[in-house]
Design an enzyme around this catalytic site. Structure first.
Site, PDB file in Angstrom:
ATOM      1  N   ARG A  72     -13.290  -8.998   1.579  1.00 41.06           N
ATOM      2  CA  ARG A  72     -11.879  -8.695   1.316  1.00 41.06           C
ATOM      3  C   ARG A  72     -11.019  -9.917   1.644  1.00 41.06           C
ATOM      4  NH1 ARG A  72     -10.116  -3.465   1.334  1.00 41.06           N
ATOM      5  NH2 ARG A  72      -8.238  -4.454   0.503  1.00 41.06           N
ATOM      6  N   ASP A  82     -17.672   6.248  -1.455  1.00 40.77           N
ATOM      7  CA  ASP A  82     -16.404   6.162  -0.713  1.00 40.77           C
ATOM      8  C   ASP A  82     -16.192   7.522  -0.065  1.00 40.77           C
ATOM      9  OD1 ASP A  82     -13.877   5.445   0.238  1.00 40.77           O
ATOM     10  OD2 ASP A  82     -12.870   5.756  -1.689  1.00 40.77           O
ATOM     11  N   ARG A 120       0.877  -1.185   0.000  1.00 39.43           N
ATOM     12  CA  ARG A 120       0.000   0.000   0.000  1.00 39.43           C
ATOM     13  C   ARG A 120       0.904   1.222   0.000  1.00 39.43           C
ATOM     14  NH1 ARG A 120      -5.350   1.522   3.319  1.00 39.43           N
ATOM     15  NH2 ARG A 120      -6.085   0.019   1.785  1.00 39.43           N
ATOM     16  N   GLN A 179      -9.897  -4.231  -3.447  1.00 43.02           N
ATOM     17  CA  GLN A 179     -11.242  -3.795  -3.055  1.00 43.02           C
ATOM     18  C   GLN A 179     -12.247  -4.186  -4.130  1.00 43.02           C
ATOM     19  OE1 GLN A 179     -12.268  -2.062  -0.087  1.00 43.02           O
ATOM     20  NE2 GLN A 179     -14.185  -2.805  -0.930  1.00 43.02           N
ATOM     21  N   HIS A 208      -7.396   0.562  -6.603  1.00 41.72           N
ATOM     22  CA  HIS A 208      -7.582  -0.297  -5.425  1.00 41.72           C
ATOM     23  C   HIS A 208      -8.206  -1.621  -5.895  1.00 41.72           C
ATOM     24  CE1 HIS A 208      -7.737  -1.431  -1.374  1.00 41.72           C
ATOM     25  NE2 HIS A 208      -8.615  -0.585  -0.872  1.00 41.72           N
ATOM     26  N   CYS A 258     -16.559   1.070   0.604  1.00 41.25           N
ATOM     27  CA  CYS A 258     -15.332   0.283   0.826  1.00 41.25           C
ATOM     28  C   CYS A 258     -14.838   0.414   2.258  1.00 41.25           C
ATOM     29  CB  CYS A 258     -14.259   0.684  -0.166  1.00 41.25           C
ATOM     30  SG  CYS A 258     -13.578   2.305   0.138  1.00 41.25           S
TER      31      CYS A 258
HETATM   32  N1  NVA Z   1     -10.299   6.302  -1.542  1.00 38.25           N
HETATM   33  C1  NVA Z   1      -9.809   5.958  -0.233  1.00 38.25           C
HETATM   34  C2  NVA Z   1      -9.946   4.505  -0.004  1.00 38.25           C
HETATM   35  C3  NVA Z   1      -9.537   4.044   1.376  1.00 38.25           C
HETATM   36  C4  NVA Z   1      -9.653   2.562   1.539  1.00 38.25           C
HETATM   37  C5  NVA Z   1      -8.362   6.402  -0.101  1.00 38.25           C
HETATM   38  O1  NVA Z   1      -7.613   6.248  -1.055  1.00 38.25           O
HETATM   39  O2  NVA Z   1      -8.007   6.894   0.963  1.00 38.25           O
HETATM   40  N1   CP Z   2     -11.246  -0.446   2.215  1.00 38.43           N
HETATM   41  C1   CP Z   2      -9.964  -0.452   2.638  1.00 38.43           C
HETATM   42  O1   CP Z   2      -9.020  -0.666   1.888  1.00 38.43           O
HETATM   43  O2   CP Z   2      -9.841  -0.215   3.973  1.00 38.43           O
HETATM   44  P1   CP Z   2      -8.464   0.016   4.743  1.00 38.43           P
HETATM   45  O3   CP Z   2      -7.945   1.383   4.340  1.00 38.43           O
HETATM   46  O4   CP Z   2      -8.834  -0.036   6.189  1.00 38.43           O
HETATM   47  O5   CP Z   2      -7.494  -1.046   4.359  1.00 38.43           O
END
Ligand code: NVA
Ligand code: CP
Length: 319
Positions: free
Chosen positions: A304, A236, A114, A144, A141, A276
């Site tokens: 997930r 989201d 990540r 997800q 993502h 998500c």
């Molecule tokens: N769009 C959000 C998703 C978090 C799981 C982000 O990138 O922070």
């Molecule tokens: N939806 C998702 O990826 O959640 P986290 O940021 O908690 O991993």
């Protein structure tokens, strides 16, 4: 345990998952089939599909679900998960991604990352020598999206022609939904105001690719137009990681795109709400919808674990 013999799909086996765009509809379907089988069979026990496999997970950004779902899925399938953050690694003191990738690739069968810029993920993938999985970048993502597709399949069966409305910020989650939608034949309609739309090139690709299997993708301004006939409304956060400092403008611009019961009432019969997570109740979704009877959000979060366990099983199965 799963009753049928497991056959790794050649589109997934030994390959990285950077975005789903590099994968075939058949490969995605194979992952979703195994995810469903793992979930259905879990009461009888988890098959040891990742026995003796070590997976390194690097989180350069916070995570709850991605972290715990990978660890839980890997350990249930008999593998080992090594969770790392830059603060615990020389990466945090300036060691390069290239050098980190070369070392981890000698000790782990796969690496999940990540990070922020997608380019960082690509750099890791260039040097790791083992499959790399995108655990979220600013742009994509895909893990997800696999869980999203699994959740929709559970609720509605075949995804071909299934209309899904995405509301709000056309971010990484929206992009990955459009891509998985295209590969599974969903019709994804995103309602996003000017300045918050997903990249036009992604929408055009998803529309053309989805059309081959009864779906498509488009972006509209009006949330009411997007939700008409939709079987799922998806949103989201309005403030993704990396968007810090723009909260006030985002709350103002995106307020008309909030999912509430009135908007769900305008969708198709039996429509569900998806998110998500993490959610900001009162912003992009109301508390009542998030925790109400039409929420599929908690199944989506659980999936997930199943979807990623299935992904790694296909990816790392002995050839
Ligand atoms: N769009 C959000 C998703 C978090 C799981 C982000 O990138 O922070
Ligand atoms: N939806 C998702 O990826 O959640 P986290 O940021 O908690 O991993």
């Amino acid at each position: 345990m799963i009753a049928t013999p497991f056959t790794p799909h050649p589109d997934i086996a030994g390959r990285s998952l950077l975005t789903l765009r590099h994968h075939s509809p058949e490969g995605v379907a194979a992952v979703l089939d195994l995810a469903a089988a793992l979930k259905d069979g879990r009461a009888a026990g988890w098959p040891p599909l990742l026995r003796h496999q070590v997976i390194a997970l690097i989180f350069e950004r916070p995570s709850t679900r991605t972290r715990v779902s990978f660890v839980s899925g890997i350990e249930r399938l008999g593998g080992s998960a090594m969770v790392l953050s830059p603060a615990d690694m020389q990466l945090g003191r300036g060691e390069t991604i290239e050098d980190t990738a070369k070392v981890l690739g000698r000790m782990a069968e796969a690496i999940v990352l990540r990070t922020g810029p997608h380019e960082t993920l690509l750099e890791l993938d260039r040097h790791a020598g083992v499959p790399v999985v995108n655990g979220l970048t600013y742009e994509h993502h895909p893990c997800q999206a696999l869980a999203d597709a699994q959740t929709l399949r559970e609720r509605f069966g075949d995804l071909s022609g299934l209309r899904v409305a995405y509301l709000g910020d056309g971010n990484n989650v929206c992009v990955s939904l459009m891509i998985v939608g295209a590969l599974t034949g969903m019709e994804v309609v995103a309602a996003c105001p000017e300045g918050y739309r997903p990249p036009g090139e992604v929408v055009a690709w998803a529309d053309a690719t989805g059309a081959e299997r009864g779906g498509g993708a488009r972006v509209v301004d009006d949330p009411h137009e997007a939700v008409a006939g939709a079987r799922a409304l998806y949103t989201d956060t309005w403030v993704s990681m990396g968007d810090e400092g723009t909260e006030e403008r985002r709350r103002r611009d995106l307020a008309p795109y909030r999912i509430d019961d009135a908007l769900l009432d305008r969708a198709g019969d039996g429509a569900v709400a998806l998110h998500c997570l993490p959610a900001h109740a009162g912003d992009e979704i109301t508390y009542e919808v998030l925790h109400g009877p039409r929420s599929a959000v908690w199944d989506q979060a659980e999936n997930r674990m199943h979807a990623q366990a299935a992904l790694l099983a296909h990816m790392l199965a002995p050839g």
